[in-house]
Design a protein around this motif. Structure first.
Motif, mmCIF file in Angstrom:
data_model
loop_
_atom_site.group_PDB
_atom_site.id
_atom_site.type_symbol
_atom_site.label_atom_id
_atom_site.label_comp_id
_atom_site.label_asym_id
_atom_site.label_seq_id
_atom_site.Cartn_x
_atom_site.Cartn_y
_atom_site.Cartn_z
ATOM 1 N N GLN A 1 31.404 43.758 41.837
ATOM 2 C CA GLN A 1 30.851 42.542 41.246
ATOM 3 C C GLN A 1 30.900 42.505 39.723
ATOM 4 N N THR A 2 31.168 43.641 39.094
ATOM 5 C CA THR A 2 31.224 43.663 37.636
ATOM 6 C C THR A 2 32.225 42.635 37.111
ATOM 7 N N THR A 3 31.844 41.922 36.060
ATOM 8 C CA THR A 3 32.737 40.939 35.449
ATOM 9 C C THR A 3 33.621 41.639 34.418
ATOM 10 N N PHE A 4 34.931 41.552 34.643
ATOM 11 C CA PHE A 4 35.874 42.170 33.728
ATOM 12 C C PHE A 4 36.559 41.103 32.874
ATOM 13 N N GLN A 5 37.075 41.532 31.738
ATOM 14 C CA GLN A 5 37.771 40.610 30.846
ATOM 15 C C GLN A 5 39.054 40.103 31.496
ATOM 16 N N SER B 1 39.984 41.073 38.750
ATOM 17 C CA SER B 1 39.050 41.390 39.838
ATOM 18 C C SER B 1 39.367 42.755 40.433
ATOM 19 N N ASP C 1 39.710 37.760 33.468
ATOM 20 C CA ASP C 1 39.646 37.291 34.863
ATOM 21 C C ASP C 1 40.285 38.288 35.824
ATOM 22 N N GLU D 1 34.254 43.992 47.329
ATOM 23 C CA GLU D 1 34.528 43.528 45.971
ATOM 24 C C GLU D 1 33.531 44.143 45.001
ATOM 25 N N LYS E 1 44.667 41.020 40.366
ATOM 26 C CA LYS E 1 43.786 41.409 41.468
ATOM 27 C C LYS E 1 44.141 42.851 41.839
#
Length: 298
Positions: free
Chosen positions: A6-10, A14, A12, A4, A267
């Motif tokens: 780990q960067t947080t994307f807009q 993944s 939600d 996975e 996803k």
């Protein structure tokens, strides 16, 4: 192995990357998949020699050389471009292939264009004797069969499956094995619209799109923006990306996320198709151009 990001994307969204590059130390990613059933077929036909085609920095040439040695085959590489005949020692890909027993035949770029013609193949048989022919890039029905095994049961959770596209074999396998709710997105490494027809030869579904905006000028082309992206991605995720295929695909997917291409909550599975052996050759070119080099390890 799925890893996975780990960067947080807009919205939600993944991102997960399937590390096909870790399948085998020298025959990695889609090359392992494409060669699997071709090698079995060559043995079934009692062939002792594999013959294939490629350019000076071809992942496919390197993979066939090593796989052939590992499986007890002689290997012959028909290499595009006579100008590199006396530069093998300076070329990490060809040097690797030669060290693993591959015999080379260098042909002009003009002659290379005829590599699929029966008369061209017949001349090769006259010169080298009987052989099992593996197409350039490895794509044929048996290669697609191997690539159909990339997706596994654990990948059912993903909405999108993304991969780089060269000759169309890998994406065809993904298309055939993707589930009904999944969309397969291909990111061509080459300019041109011919790939759609190539893929339709092998693909059995219409659950796919090609996104042709991220070839960075064409096959083997790279710029400072892509170099910096690949290096930053490695620093953040400890995942090396090759600059010819997977690096461009991952750049494209992340750019599309920022442009709201994907619905909220999507996803996304990225297929890492290997090709890392080509980094050394690319870094040679980047040094000549006085550009930053690509990092692929700590």
């Amino acid at each position: 192995m799925n890893q996975e990001i780990q960067t947080t994307f807009q919205n939600d969204i993944s991102l997960t990357i399937k590390r096909e590059d870790l399948i085998h130390p020298f025959v990695s990613g889609n090359k392992f998949r494409k060669l699997k059933y071709n090698l079995l077929q060559a043995k079934a036909e009692n062939k002792t020699t594999l013959l294939t085609f490629g350019g000076a920095f071809s992942n496919h040439i390197a993979a066939v050389a090593y796989a052939g040695k590992e499986q007890g085959f002689k290997t012959i590489g028909i290499i595009r471009g006579e100008e590199i005949l006396d530069k093998i020692e300076d070329n990490p890909t060809l040097k690797f292939a030669q060290e693993n027993g591959m015999q080379f035949e260098f042909v002009t770029r003009e002659d290379y264009r005829h590599k699929s013609e029966a008369s061209f193949i017949e001349k090769l048989k006259e010169k080298f004797g009987d052989f099992y022919l593996v197409p350039e890039g490895g794509t044929n029905e048996l290669a697609v069969k191997g690539c159909e095994e990339i997706l596994t049961e654990e990948d059912a959770v993903f909405d999108y499956v993304c991969c780089a596209v060269g000759t169309g074999g890998t994406i065809s396998g993904l298309i055939n094995s993707a589930l009904s709710h999944q969309k397969v997105l291909g990111f061509p490494a080459l300019k041109g619209d011919f790939l759609t027809d190539e893929i339709r030869i092998f693909a059995k579904k219409d659950n796919w799109n090609l996104i042709s905006d991220y070839h960075f000028g064409g096959y083997g082309k790279i710029n400072l923006e892509l170099i910096e992206f690949i290096n930053a991605f490695f620093e953040e995720n400890k995942v090396p990306l090759d600059p010819i295929y997977t690096g461009k695909m991952v750049f494209g997917v992340i750019d599309l996320i920022h442009k709201n291409y994907f619905p909220a909550g999507s996803k996304i599975l990225l297929i890492h198709t290997g090709g890392l052996q080509g980094i050394d050759g690319m870094n040679m070119k980047l040094k000549q151009k006085k550009l930053p080099i690509l990092i692929s390890n700590g």
